[in-house]
Design a protein around this motif. Sequence first.
Motif, PDB file in Angstrom:
ATOM      1  N   CYS A 144      18.549 -22.156  12.804  1.00 38.70           N
ATOM      2  CA  CYS A 144      18.007 -22.050  14.296  1.00 38.70           C
ATOM      3  C   CYS A 144      16.655 -22.590  14.457  1.00 38.70           C
ATOM      4  CB  CYS A 144      18.019 -20.500  14.586  1.00 38.70           C
ATOM      5  SG  CYS A 144      19.573 -19.651  14.642  1.00 38.70           S
ATOM      6  N   PHE A 145      15.690 -22.495  13.580  1.00 37.05           N
ATOM      7  CA  PHE A 145      14.230 -23.162  13.613  1.00 37.05           C
ATOM      8  C   PHE A 145      14.383 -24.690  13.619  1.00 37.05           C
ATOM      9  CE2 PHE A 145      12.664 -19.054  13.053  1.00 37.05           C
ATOM     10  CZ  PHE A 145      11.776 -18.751  13.913  1.00 37.05           C
ATOM     11  N   SER A 146      15.234 -25.256  12.655  1.00 38.31           N
ATOM     12  CA  SER A 146      15.402 -26.627  12.385  1.00 38.31           C
ATOM     13  C   SER A 146      15.995 -27.125  13.910  1.00 38.31           C
ATOM     14  CB  SER A 146      16.391 -27.056  11.228  1.00 38.31           C
ATOM     15  OG  SER A 146      17.510 -26.673  11.503  1.00 38.31           O
ATOM     16  N   PHE A 147      16.974 -26.446  14.481  1.00 37.70           N
ATOM     17  CA  PHE A 147      17.427 -27.003  15.699  1.00 37.70           C
ATOM     18  C   PHE A 147      16.289 -26.761  16.969  1.00 37.70           C
ATOM     19  CE2 PHE A 147      19.734 -25.914  19.766  1.00 37.70           C
ATOM     20  CZ  PHE A 147      20.451 -27.103  19.877  1.00 37.70           C
ATOM     21  N   LEU A 148      15.865 -25.759  17.076  1.00 39.28           N
ATOM     22  CA  LEU A 148      14.852 -25.353  18.265  1.00 39.28           C
ATOM     23  C   LEU A 148      13.591 -26.148  18.389  1.00 39.28           C
ATOM     24  CD1 LEU A 148      15.707 -21.688  18.430  1.00 39.28           C
ATOM     25  CD2 LEU A 148      16.307 -23.261  20.082  1.00 39.28           C
ATOM     26  N   ASP A 149      13.131 -26.306  16.718  1.00 43.37           N
ATOM     27  CA  ASP A 149      11.753 -27.130  16.943  1.00 43.37           C
ATOM     28  C   ASP A 149      11.998 -28.439  17.284  1.00 43.37           C
ATOM     29  OD1 ASP A 149      10.677 -24.754  15.664  1.00 43.37           O
ATOM     30  OD2 ASP A 149      10.751 -25.721  13.562  1.00 43.37           O
ATOM     31  N   LYS A 150      12.902 -29.044  17.208  1.00 44.96           N
ATOM     32  CA  LYS A 150      13.244 -30.397  17.709  1.00 44.96           C
ATOM     33  C   LYS A 150      13.534 -30.427  19.130  1.00 44.96           C
ATOM     34  CE  LYS A 150      12.712 -33.352  15.640  1.00 44.96           C
ATOM     35  NZ  LYS A 150      11.552 -34.402  15.607  1.00 44.96           N
ATOM     36  N   VAL A 151      14.218 -29.402  19.582  1.00 46.41           N
ATOM     37  CA  VAL A 151      14.567 -29.332  20.953  1.00 46.41           C
ATOM     38  C   VAL A 151      13.152 -29.181  21.687  1.00 46.41           C
ATOM     39  CG1 VAL A 151      15.494 -27.889  22.751  1.00 46.41           C
ATOM     40  CG2 VAL A 151      16.921 -28.456  20.782  1.00 46.41           C
ATOM     41  N   PHE A 152      12.433 -28.451  21.268  1.00 43.74           N
ATOM     42  CA  PHE A 152      11.196 -28.026  22.005  1.00 43.74           C
ATOM     43  C   PHE A 152      10.316 -29.111  21.903  1.00 43.74           C
ATOM     44  CE2 PHE A 152      11.725 -23.475  20.726  1.00 43.74           C
ATOM     45  CZ  PHE A 152      12.410 -23.237  22.077  1.00 43.74           C
ATOM     46  N   GLU A 153      10.378 -30.277  20.912  1.00 40.01           N
ATOM     47  CA  GLU A 153       9.459 -31.486  20.576  1.00 40.01           C
ATOM     48  C   GLU A 153      10.074 -32.596  21.677  1.00 40.01           C
ATOM     49  OE1 GLU A 153       9.469 -32.633  16.896  1.00 40.01           O
ATOM     50  OE2 GLU A 153       8.521 -30.787  15.913  1.00 40.01           O
ATOM     51  N   PHE A 189      19.628 -36.131  24.573  1.00 33.37           N
ATOM     52  CA  PHE A 189      18.595 -35.177  24.268  1.00 33.37           C
ATOM     53  C   PHE A 189      18.849 -34.452  22.944  1.00 33.37           C
ATOM     54  CE2 PHE A 189      16.811 -30.985  24.695  1.00 33.37           C
ATOM     55  CZ  PHE A 189      15.498 -31.419  25.146  1.00 33.37           C
ATOM     56  N   MET A 190      20.143 -34.358  22.763  1.00 35.20           N
ATOM     57  CA  MET A 190      20.424 -33.414  21.502  1.00 35.20           C
ATOM     58  C   MET A 190      20.715 -34.361  20.107  1.00 35.20           C
ATOM     59  SD  MET A 190      20.871 -30.098  22.074  1.00 35.20           S
ATOM     60  CE  MET A 190      20.986 -29.092  23.181  1.00 35.20           C
ATOM     61  N   LYS A 191      20.446 -35.609  20.340  1.00 35.42           N
ATOM     62  CA  LYS A 191      20.709 -36.379  18.860  1.00 35.42           C
ATOM     63  C   LYS A 191      19.476 -36.121  17.993  1.00 35.42           C
ATOM     64  CE  LYS A 191      23.551 -40.178  20.597  1.00 35.42           C
ATOM     65  NZ  LYS A 191      24.733 -39.638  19.973  1.00 35.42           N
ATOM     66  N   ASP A 192      18.433 -36.165  18.473  1.00 33.43           N
ATOM     67  CA  ASP A 192      17.116 -35.778  17.384  1.00 33.43           C
ATOM     68  C   ASP A 192      17.335 -34.158  16.790  1.00 33.43           C
ATOM     69  OD1 ASP A 192      16.089 -38.328  17.571  1.00 33.43           O
ATOM     70  OD2 ASP A 192      14.539 -37.475  18.939  1.00 33.43           O
ATOM     71  N   ALA A 193      17.981 -33.363  17.571  1.00 31.02           N
ATOM     72  CA  ALA A 193      18.164 -32.113  17.044  1.00 31.02           C
ATOM     73  C   ALA A 193      19.125 -32.010  15.983  1.00 31.02           C
ATOM     74  CB  ALA A 193      18.459 -31.019  18.153  1.00 31.02           C
ATOM     75  N   ILE A 194      20.237 -32.835  16.237  1.00 25.61           N
ATOM     76  CA  ILE A 194      21.330 -32.801  15.276  1.00 25.61           C
ATOM     77  C   ILE A 194      20.865 -33.508  13.994  1.00 25.61           C
ATOM     78  CG2 ILE A 194      23.410 -33.913  14.821  1.00 25.61           C
ATOM     79  CD1 ILE A 194      24.221 -34.028  17.821  1.00 25.61           C
ATOM     80  N   GLU A 195      19.920 -34.284  14.263  1.00 28.35           N
ATOM     81  CA  GLU A 195      19.448 -35.152  12.923  1.00 28.35           C
ATOM     82  C   GLU A 195      18.640 -34.042  12.033  1.00 28.35           C
ATOM     83  OE1 GLU A 195      18.854 -38.203  10.218  1.00 28.35           O
ATOM     84  OE2 GLU A 195      20.444 -37.937  11.974  1.00 28.35           O
ATOM     85  N   ASN A 196      17.745 -33.313  12.789  1.00 28.64           N
ATOM     86  CA  ASN A 196      16.925 -32.253  12.182  1.00 28.64           C
ATOM     87  C   ASN A 196      17.734 -31.251  11.447  1.00 28.64           C
ATOM     88  OD1 ASN A 196      14.147 -32.289  12.005  1.00 28.64           O
ATOM     89  ND2 ASN A 196      14.073 -30.352  12.818  1.00 28.64           N
ATOM     90  N   VAL A 197      18.735 -30.841  12.010  1.00 30.15           N
ATOM     91  CA  VAL A 197      19.539 -29.920  11.274  1.00 30.15           C
ATOM     92  C   VAL A 197      20.258 -30.729  10.058  1.00 30.15           C
ATOM     93  CG1 VAL A 197      21.782 -28.553  11.443  1.00 30.15           C
ATOM     94  CG2 VAL A 197      20.184 -28.650  13.375  1.00 30.15           C
ATOM     95  N   LYS A 198      20.435 -31.807  10.224  1.00 28.01           N
ATOM     96  CA  LYS A 198      21.165 -32.356   9.284  1.00 28.01           C
ATOM     97  C   LYS A 198      20.237 -32.484   8.123  1.00 28.01           C
ATOM     98  CE  LYS A 198      21.388 -37.008   8.381  1.00 28.01           C
ATOM     99  NZ  LYS A 198      21.530 -38.309   8.200  1.00 28.01           N
TER     100      LYS A 198
END
Length: 277
Positions: free
Chosen positions: A232-241, A252-261
């Motif tokens: 959750c944090f790996s996803f949300l931290d990037k969303v908030f950034e 918008f979600m591409k960086d969040a996906i990459e952070n989860v990966k």
Amino acid sequence: MLVNLKYVLDLAEKGNFAIPAFNVYNMETVMGIIKAAEETKAPVIIQNYSRLVTNEEGYYLAPIVLAAAEKASVPVCFHLDHGASEEAVVRSLRFGATGIMIDKSLLPFEENVAATKSVVELCKAVGVEVEGEIGHVGTAANGDEQTTEYTTVEEAKTFVENTGVVALAIAVGTAHGRYKKAPRIAIDRIAEIHDAVDASLVLHGGSGIPDEEIKASIKAGIRKINFGTDICFSFLDKVFETSRDVYAIDLFMKDAIENVKEFAIKKIKLLGAENRI
């Protein structure tokens, strides 16, 4: 490829590593996990929490998990995490789950055994294996990781023999959520239980456990480790950034996906699951 729970656990037992079990909440977290698994050539478990299954989210999320698993070039088990009721179990089976966890650990031991055995029999009818839990795996926010009420060898042996579970979550000092301070894992107890039972041992509350404790627990016999909060944090931290100037949601979600990966890759490597396919 979509596989059952025992398939991935047998890989872990044979190779002396642990399968990472990642809780997912939307399409993007599923995408991040699958990308990580394929890049590292690792078997993984993708889990839905019981709440998502009994609420409407599971209806939409399950087809995404199944499509991703069937397309994947690595083994993927689709698992119910902390099934709280028979309703959650039946819904998960109908949604296509290939692994089930039933959590009746708050019941008295005998009632836990009876309830778990009932679910094992139900799932056996459709060829799906079950994970159970004994002992208290609590909430880190409450300081539960400091408990000394560890699962005993006798309890574990009796539970496995009388329920037929293929995986067993045990209480050895971990808790769910983010820890107030690093937990003390009962490594010797893990080793004792591993030597005594014919089931794969599971460590819940993997988010925030120091790497050396993770490695020691795997060496002692842990074969599945759950990660939920840190996903959750790996996803949300990037969303908030991410800048609000990017308003197309797929972009918008591409960086969040990459952070989860990237988070998942680190855990896959830590658990020794890399290059197992």
